[in-house]
Design a protein around this motif. Structure first.
Motif, PDB file in Angstrom:
ATOM      1  N   UNK A 265       0.596  10.993   4.565  1.00  0.00           N
ATOM      2  CA  UNK A 265       2.001  11.077   4.209  1.00  0.00           C
ATOM      3  C   UNK A 265       2.228  10.526   2.811  1.00  0.00           C
ATOM      4  N   UNK A 266       3.437  10.066   2.571  1.00  0.00           N
ATOM      5  CA  UNK A 266       3.836   9.608   1.238  1.00  0.00           C
ATOM      6  C   UNK A 266       4.032   8.093   1.242  1.00  0.00           C
ATOM      7  N   UNK A 267       3.454   7.438   0.240  1.00  0.00           N
ATOM      8  CA  UNK A 267       3.654   6.007   0.067  1.00  0.00           C
ATOM      9  C   UNK A 267       2.972   5.141   1.101  1.00  0.00           C
ATOM     10  N   UNK A 268       1.911   5.606   1.707  1.00  0.00           N
ATOM     11  CA  UNK A 268       1.226   4.784   2.720  1.00  0.00           C
ATOM     12  C   UNK A 268       0.696   3.512   2.059  1.00  0.00           C
ATOM     13  N   UNK A 269       0.965   2.351   2.646  1.00  0.00           N
ATOM     14  CA  UNK A 269       0.563   1.091   1.984  1.00  0.00           C
ATOM     15  C   UNK A 269      -0.923   1.003   1.667  1.00  0.00           C
ATOM     16  N   UNK A 270      -1.773   1.527   2.541  1.00  0.00           N
ATOM     17  CA  UNK A 270      -3.215   1.441   2.291  1.00  0.00           C
ATOM     18  C   UNK A 270      -3.616   2.242   1.064  1.00  0.00           C
ATOM     19  N   UNK A 271      -3.016   3.423   0.907  1.00  0.00           N
ATOM     20  CA  UNK A 271      -3.331   4.257  -0.253  1.00  0.00           C
ATOM     21  C   UNK A 271      -2.760   3.648  -1.527  1.00  0.00           C
ATOM     22  N   UNK A 272      -1.523   3.165  -1.450  1.00  0.00           N
ATOM     23  CA  UNK A 272      -0.897   2.538  -2.625  1.00  0.00           C
ATOM     24  C   UNK A 272      -1.716   1.348  -3.105  1.00  0.00           C
ATOM     25  N   UNK A 273      -2.141   0.506  -2.181  1.00  0.00           N
ATOM     26  CA  UNK A 273      -2.913  -0.687  -2.549  1.00  0.00           C
ATOM     27  C   UNK A 273      -4.261  -0.311  -3.143  1.00  0.00           C
ATOM     28  N   UNK A 274      -4.945   0.644  -2.519  1.00  0.00           N
ATOM     29  CA  UNK A 274      -6.263   1.036  -3.006  1.00  0.00           C
ATOM     30  C   UNK A 274      -6.182   1.578  -4.429  1.00  0.00           C
ATOM     31  N   UNK A 275      -5.188   2.421  -4.690  1.00  0.00           N
ATOM     32  CA  UNK A 275      -5.046   3.019  -6.021  1.00  0.00           C
ATOM     33  C   UNK A 275      -4.653   1.966  -7.052  1.00  0.00           C
ATOM     34  N   UNK A 276      -3.696   1.102  -6.696  1.00  0.00           N
ATOM     35  CA  UNK A 276      -3.259   0.068  -7.640  1.00  0.00           C
ATOM     36  C   UNK A 276      -4.377  -0.905  -7.954  1.00  0.00           C
ATOM     37  N   UNK A 277      -5.071  -1.369  -6.925  1.00  0.00           N
ATOM     38  CA  UNK A 277      -6.145  -2.343  -7.143  1.00  0.00           C
ATOM     39  C   UNK A 277      -7.269  -1.751  -7.976  1.00  0.00           C
ATOM     40  N   UNK A 278      -7.639  -0.503  -7.666  1.00  0.00           N
ATOM     41  CA  UNK A 278      -8.742   0.102  -8.400  1.00  0.00           C
ATOM     42  C   UNK A 278      -8.354   0.416  -9.834  1.00  0.00           C
ATOM     43  N   UNK A 279      -7.125   0.864 -10.053  1.00  0.00           N
ATOM     44  CA  UNK A 279      -6.669   1.144 -11.418  1.00  0.00           C
ATOM     45  C   UNK A 279      -6.676  -0.129 -12.260  1.00  0.00           C
ATOM     46  N   UNK A 280      -6.282  -1.240 -11.644  1.00  0.00           N
ATOM     47  CA  UNK A 280      -6.283  -2.512 -12.371  1.00  0.00           C
ATOM     48  C   UNK A 280      -7.689  -2.984 -12.691  1.00  0.00           C
ATOM     49  N   UNK A 281      -8.646  -2.665 -11.810  1.00  0.00           N
ATOM     50  CA  UNK A 281     -10.015  -3.144 -12.007  1.00  0.00           C
ATOM     51  C   UNK A 281     -10.833  -2.231 -12.912  1.00  0.00           C
ATOM     52  N   UNK A 282     -10.761  -0.908 -12.640  1.00  0.00           N
ATOM     53  CA  UNK A 282     -11.586   0.060 -13.378  1.00  0.00           C
ATOM     54  C   UNK A 282     -11.075   1.450 -13.057  1.00  0.00           C
ATOM     55  N   UNK A 283     -10.560   2.165 -14.052  1.00  0.00           N
ATOM     56  CA  UNK A 283      -9.959   3.476 -13.803  1.00  0.00           C
ATOM     57  C   UNK A 283     -10.913   4.634 -14.057  1.00  0.00           C
ATOM     58  N   UNK A 284     -11.895   4.441 -14.953  1.00  0.00           N
ATOM     59  CA  UNK A 284     -12.757   5.569 -15.306  1.00  0.00           C
ATOM     60  C   UNK A 284     -14.071   5.060 -15.889  1.00  0.00           C
ATOM     61  N   UNK A 285     -15.144   5.804 -15.604  1.00  0.00           N
ATOM     62  CA  UNK A 285     -16.441   5.457 -16.193  1.00  0.00           C
ATOM     63  C   UNK A 285     -17.143   6.637 -16.835  1.00  0.00           C
ATOM     64  N   UNK A 286     -16.787   7.884 -16.461  1.00  0.00           N
ATOM     65  CA  UNK A 286     -17.547   9.109 -16.728  1.00  0.00           C
ATOM     66  C   UNK A 286     -18.813   9.101 -15.886  1.00  0.00           C
ATOM     67  N   UNK A 287     -19.609  10.147 -16.010  1.00  0.00           N
ATOM     68  CA  UNK A 287     -20.857  10.207 -15.236  1.00  0.00           C
ATOM     69  C   UNK A 287     -22.038   9.542 -15.971  1.00  0.00           C
ATOM     70  N   UNK A 288     -21.766   8.887 -17.087  1.00  0.00           N
ATOM     71  CA  UNK A 288     -22.837   8.169 -17.788  1.00  0.00           C
ATOM     72  C   UNK A 288     -23.148   6.827 -17.124  1.00  0.00           C
ATOM     73  N   UNK A 289     -22.233   6.377 -16.265  1.00  0.00           N
ATOM     74  CA  UNK A 289     -22.409   5.096 -15.586  1.00  0.00           C
ATOM     75  C   UNK A 289     -22.034   5.273 -14.123  1.00  0.00           C
ATOM     76  N   UNK A 290     -22.586   4.436 -13.270  1.00  0.00           N
ATOM     77  CA  UNK A 290     -22.210   4.502 -11.866  1.00  0.00           C
ATOM     78  C   UNK A 290     -21.268   3.360 -11.530  1.00  0.00           C
ATOM     79  N   UNK A 291     -20.571   3.498 -10.405  1.00  0.00           N
ATOM     80  CA  UNK A 291     -19.698   2.429  -9.920  1.00  0.00           C
ATOM     81  C   UNK A 291     -19.732   2.448  -8.400  1.00  0.00           C
ATOM     82  N   UNK A 292     -19.309   1.355  -7.802  1.00  0.00           N
ATOM     83  CA  UNK A 292     -19.514   1.175  -6.368  1.00  0.00           C
ATOM     84  C   UNK A 292     -18.679   2.116  -5.517  1.00  0.00           C
TER      85      UNK A 292
END
Length: 398
Positions: free
Chosen positions: A57-84
């Motif tokens: 659905x829209x605005x699910x807390x789990x999705x909102x938190x996951x996206x916000x937390x990950x954006x704050x930590x690391x938003x992009x790497x390209x395929x030259x590097x790996x991430x967890x």
């Protein structure tokens, strides 16, 4: 009647965007659960779910938190590097599919997942097997490669020739498929249910027949589960209910819960057919999209959304059948992936009248309306639609 803010935004849309979609009739401003509001404040029950995308659905807390937390930590790497996150997501998909030998390529969409699948099959088959087999009325995307195997002539014709030999056979016809697949065929690509054709299921046993035919000819069995995957039918993947396993599986839509992501999964020799440099994607496996997908998978499991999709979908289907309205021919589909089939080609009118009553549904074919709501749809919300349906239909066919 279109309200002032909607009209203004529609005018801006027409003046700024290419006319690939026409001008959409509803301008959505926000959403919560299975409900959305347009820019003029009118509420709707969202029974489309972004075309089977908004699994939570829209605005699910789990999705909102996951996206916000990950954006704050690391938003992009390209395929030259790996991430967890990308590793976790691939591991999770492999576990859900029950084959530790499978391998995953992460992309940005269903079309890209299918492009990867077609390249993978061609690479594994070699130049002696240049032919692909697909189904009439099937849909696999709008890029040139995916469009080449899309069995809708109206979509294909303006953009050919494609440089690839594709044999089209009727959906669900195992005899026709057997006749088309020989030792020149690299792959057969099918959907478990044809979504864009109007949620049209194949006969029981068809996927098992595809598996047998591909095995006999040495061709890859590519299964497009872009709409049907990630719980939409009440199973993680639709093919699991049929007791078969493809050679290549494609996923997207519901996987990201609204974030753009796709996945191509290879089994057996197709797990390792690609070598370094054979394929790639700058944004594929993006940390934010991967984090969103992990949140979707966690929530589907933790909130028993597989069971909910099966139960609520069955109630929704029965409620639509029970209207007994002369415009209703029947209901197709499984879980929360359904089509209301009409006795006349009035689907566009029904879609418009449903929106007037506060329900968003999709006229996917002239005589069929697709429903692919969030997996979080409640029985009460489903009942509100089926309760209103007779009046909606009466406005079209009194």
């Amino acid at each position: 009647m279109t309200a002032e803010r909607t009209r203004a935004l529609q005018e801006r849309f027409g003046n700024a965007l290419m006319p690939t979609y026409g001008v959409p009739p509803v301008a959505i401003a926000r959403g919560e659960g299975a409900r959305v509001w347009d820019v003029d404040g009118r509420p709707y029950l969202d029974l489309i779910g972004g075309i089977a995308v908004s699994a939570l659905g829209h605005g699910h807390p789990a999705l909102v938190k996951a996206v916000a937390d990950q954006t704050a930590a690391l938003a992009h790497t390209s395929n030259l590097f790996l991430h967890e996150r990308e590793v976790e997501l691939a591991e999770r998909l492999i576990a859900l599919l029950g084959d530790p030998g499978a391998r995953v390529f992460l992309a940005n969409s269903g079309t890209e997942a299918n492009e990867a699948a077609l390249k993978l099959a061609r690479k594994a088959a070699g130049p002696a097997r240049p032919v692909l087999v697909a189904t009439e009325n099937g849909f696999h995307g709008r890029s040139l490669g995916a469009l080449a195997v899309t069995g809708k002539e109206s979509m294909r014709a303006p953009f050919g020739p494609y440089g690839t030999e594709v044999r089209f056979v009727p959906h669900g016809d195992a005899g026709a498929l057997r006749a088309a697949v020989d030792d020149t065929v690299a792959a057969v690509i099918v959907e478990p249910v044809q979504g864009e054709a109007g949620v049209v299921p194949a006969p029981d046993g068809y996927l098992a027949a595809v598996r047998e035919i591909c095995d006999a000819a040495g061709a890859a069995f590519v299964l497009d589960e872009i709409q049907s995957g990630i719980g939409r039918t009440g199973h993680w993947f639709a093919h699991q209910a049929q007791g078969v396993r493809p050679d290549v599986l494609t996923l997207a839509k519901g996987l990201g819960g609204g974030l753009p992501i796709g996945a191509c999964v290879g089994f057996g020799r197709y797990a390792t057919a690609f070598a370094k440099g054979d394929h790639g994607s700058t944004f594929g496996g993006n940390p934010v999209a991967a984090a969103a997908a992990l949140a979707v998978l966690d929530t589907v499991e933790n909130e028993d959304l597989l069971g909910s999709a099966a139960r609520t979908g069955a109630a929704l289907a029965e409620g639509m059948r029970a209207t007994g309205h002369p415009l209703v021919a029947g209901v197709r589909g499984t879980g929360l992936w359904l089509a209301l089939v009409l006795t006349a080609e009035r689907a566009a009118e029904v879609q418009a009248r449903a929106a007037d009553h506060g329900f968003l549904i999709n006229a996917v074919a002239p005589d069929a309306l697709r429903l692919a709501p969030p997996l979080t749809l409640t029985p009460e919300q489903a009942a509100s639609f089926t309760g209103a349906l007779p009046a909606i239909l009466d406005e079209v066919n009194p």
